[in-house]
Motif scaffolding. Structure first.
Motif, mmCIF file in Angstrom:
data_model
loop_
_atom_site.group_PDB
_atom_site.id
_atom_site.type_symbol
_atom_site.label_atom_id
_atom_site.label_comp_id
_atom_site.label_asym_id
_atom_site.label_seq_id
_atom_site.Cartn_x
_atom_site.Cartn_y
_atom_site.Cartn_z
ATOM 1 N N ILE A 267 0.838 -1.209 0.000
ATOM 2 C CA ILE A 267 0.000 0.000 0.000
ATOM 3 C C ILE A 267 0.872 1.258 0.000
ATOM 4 N N GLY A 268 1.910 1.259 0.822
ATOM 5 C CA GLY A 268 2.815 2.415 0.847
ATOM 6 C C GLY A 268 3.501 2.621 -0.487
ATOM 7 N N SER A 269 3.919 1.540 -1.125
ATOM 8 C CA SER A 269 4.584 1.638 -2.429
ATOM 9 C C SER A 269 3.633 2.196 -3.487
ATOM 10 N N LEU A 270 2.375 1.800 -3.416
ATOM 11 C CA LEU A 270 1.372 2.296 -4.360
ATOM 12 C C LEU A 270 1.286 3.822 -4.301
ATOM 13 N N TRP A 271 1.170 4.380 -3.116
ATOM 14 C CA TRP A 271 1.009 5.835 -2.983
ATOM 15 C C TRP A 271 2.292 6.585 -3.301
ATOM 16 N N LEU A 272 3.430 5.996 -3.028
ATOM 17 C CA LEU A 272 4.693 6.638 -3.409
ATOM 18 C C LEU A 272 4.819 6.732 -4.925
ATOM 19 N N ALA A 273 4.386 5.698 -5.639
ATOM 20 C CA ALA A 273 4.421 5.733 -7.101
ATOM 21 C C ALA A 273 3.513 6.829 -7.646
ATOM 22 N N VAL A 274 2.377 7.042 -7.002
ATOM 23 C CA VAL A 274 1.479 8.134 -7.410
ATOM 24 C C VAL A 274 2.168 9.487 -7.218
ATOM 25 N N VAL A 275 2.844 9.660 -6.089
ATOM 26 C CA VAL A 275 3.565 10.915 -5.826
ATOM 27 C C VAL A 275 4.617 11.174 -6.901
ATOM 28 N N ALA A 276 5.382 10.147 -7.263
ATOM 29 C CA ALA A 276 6.409 10.304 -8.303
ATOM 30 C C ALA A 276 5.782 10.682 -9.635
ATOM 31 N N GLY A 277 4.639 10.075 -9.961
ATOM 32 C CA GLY A 277 3.974 10.391 -11.217
ATOM 33 C C GLY A 277 3.529 11.835 -11.302
ATOM 34 N N VAL A 278 3.015 12.352 -10.210
ATOM 35 C CA VAL A 278 2.595 13.761 -10.183
ATOM 36 C C VAL A 278 3.817 14.685 -10.259
ATOM 37 N N MET A 279 4.888 14.314 -9.583
ATOM 38 C CA MET A 279 6.089 15.144 -9.526
ATOM 39 C C MET A 279 6.676 15.406 -10.913
ATOM 40 N N VAL A 280 6.808 14.374 -11.736
ATOM 41 C CA VAL A 280 7.491 14.522 -13.023
ATOM 42 C C VAL A 280 6.637 15.234 -14.070
ATOM 43 N N LEU A 281 5.366 15.461 -13.779
ATOM 44 C CA LEU A 281 4.528 16.233 -14.695
ATOM 45 C C LEU A 281 4.989 17.684 -14.801
ATOM 46 N N PHE A 282 5.794 18.137 -13.838
ATOM 47 C CA PHE A 282 6.287 19.510 -13.850
ATOM 48 C C PHE A 282 7.534 19.679 -14.715
ATOM 49 N N ILE A 283 8.032 18.593 -15.323
ATOM 50 C CA ILE A 283 9.219 18.675 -16.169
ATOM 51 C C ILE A 283 8.818 19.110 -17.568
ATOM 52 N N GLY A 284 9.461 20.159 -18.070
ATOM 53 C CA GLY A 284 9.193 20.629 -19.425
ATOM 54 C C GLY A 284 9.865 19.753 -20.461
#
Length: 413
Positions: free
Chosen positions: A383-400
């Motif tokens: 469960i913890g790994s699932l939510w960490l992967a979501v955080v990483a996915g949102v984070m990299v959306l800010f890369i141009g």
């Protein structure tokens, strides 16, 4: 003024891809063997899951410390020297594990010599060597070369499981040590013209020093987004999957050979996923591509949360889904580093990012053992790994999507 193209000829460039793939296959198979053999060591030596996971975590910490220096070493000395150094250390480490009689020898072999080899025979070293050797189809070439991190395991890991069943776990590490030893002269012979950075259009020891490169890397906002997302990547792949998927399969009642087969399937699909991600990184928005990879990884963890009580087919389904996005982050991340940080600093930048990956992996490996010993299960870990992967996915959306890095021929203007 006309510039002379000093990039290596196509034959040499693809030779780097070939032997980068082979070296990564051996290194990552040796790392994955820890999770496969963990239940055997628990029964034979009476070692706890926490101890074995702790040794695995220590190896990842050593890798994190080595990674930046290994990245810079491939810039200075070239892929032949760097890969052979790593293969030699890995050979010694696997041989020590094969002959071990106690905890001290295990820690020296796996968290010492082998860990140094893991840190040098690593995806960031191979990705840097490839990126500096290709001017076209760099994403595809990077995807093919770094897919050795998982694709080679499709055959090697089931072979390790078979050796365990037929002979013993000691033969598994002995064969890995022998394979590393055999590969060294192959690399020497095939990459004899690529023995230094000069063959890739650089002169050894020239250009700005480490301090200048470090400042250049740290000034880039994209570097920080990639560093922290790749740290989460390490937690959700190297940490929890490489170390704990096979023990989790045993916990669910699945045998070692079918479990290794499922892991081999994961590796085979991962091979396709890495090559596809490399191909796509030459063609689509890479920030969105990377975000999609992380979010699909989060979806795959749902299968693990609900796997206890399921059939072996569920494990194979997870292998297919997770394999498609497992190490697919590597060629996309390497492509973003090349364009946003620059080729001349790429080795150092990729080394630092890979250090973050190793730190995340160490946390995942250790916390996985701690969670199991504390709760006698893995549900909280998934469960913890699932939510960490979501955080990483949102984070990299800010890369141009800037592709503004100078070509290597302009790196020292």
């Amino acid at each position: 003024m006309t510039q002379i193209d000093r990039s290596p000829p196509p034959r040499l460039s693809w030779t780097i891809v070939l032997f980068g793939f082979a070296a990564l296959s051996l290194a990552f198979s040796a790392r994955a063997a820890l999770g496969l053999i963990m239940p055997v060591w628990q029964a034979e030596f009476g070692w706890s899951s926490r101890f074995i996971s702790g040794v695995g975590a220590s190896a990842l910490i050593v890798m994190a410390l080595v990674a930046p220096f290994a990245g810079r070493l491939v810039n200075r000395k070239g892929p032949r020297f760097t890969l052979n150094l790593g293969l030699g250390l890995l050979c010694i480490g696997c041989a020590l594990v094969a002959a071990m009689t106690g905890q001290a020898m295990f820690m020296l072999g796996f968290a010492g010599f082998a860990a140094l080899g893991f840190g040098i025979v690593a995806t960031h070293v191979v990705a840097t060597a490839v990126a500096r050797s290709f001017t076209a189809r760099a994403g595809l070439a990077t995807g093919v070369a770094t897919s050795g991190a998982t694709g080679g395991q499709f055959l090697i890991l089931p072979l390790i499981a078979s050796l365990m069943a037929i002979a013993s776990w000691r033969w598994s590490f002995a064969v890995l040590a022998l394979a590393c030893l055999v590969l060294i002269p192959c690399v020497c012979r095939s990459l004899k013209d690529a023995g230094g950075a000069k063959a890739m259009g650089r002169t050894l020891g020239t250009g700005p020093g480490l301090t200048h490169d470090l400042r250049t890397v740290l000034r880039r906002p994209t570097f920080h987004l990639l560093f922290w997302s790749f740290l989460i990547c390490g937690f959700t792949t190297t940490g929890v999957i490489e170390t704990h998927l096979l023990p989790f399969a045993a916990f669910c009642g699945f045998g070692p050979v079918p479990s290794a087969g499922a892991y081999g399937l994961l590796s085979a699909v991962n091979l396709i996923g890495m090559i596809a991600a490399g191909w796509l990184s030459d063609r689509v928005n890479r920030g969105r591509l990377l975000a999609g990879i992380y979010l699909l990884r989060a979806l795959a963890f749902l299968l693990l949360v609900n796997m206890p009580g399921s059939s072996i087919e569920t494990l194979f389904l997870f292998g297919i889904l997770f394999g498609a996005v497992d190490y697919a982050t590597v060629p996309v991340t390497a492509s973003l580093v090349a364009s946003h940080v620059g080729l001349r600093s790429m080795g150092l930048a990729m080394g630092m990012i890979s250090a973050g990956h190793a730190i995340g992996g160490a946390l995942g490996a250790y916390l996985g053992g701690y969670v199991f010993d504390t709760t006698m299960g893995y549900r909280l870990l998934w469960i913890g790994s699932l939510w960490l992967a979501v955080v990483a996915g949102v984070m990299v959306l800010f890369i141009g999507e800037g592709r503004d890095a100078k070509p290597i021929s302009e790196a020292h203007e």
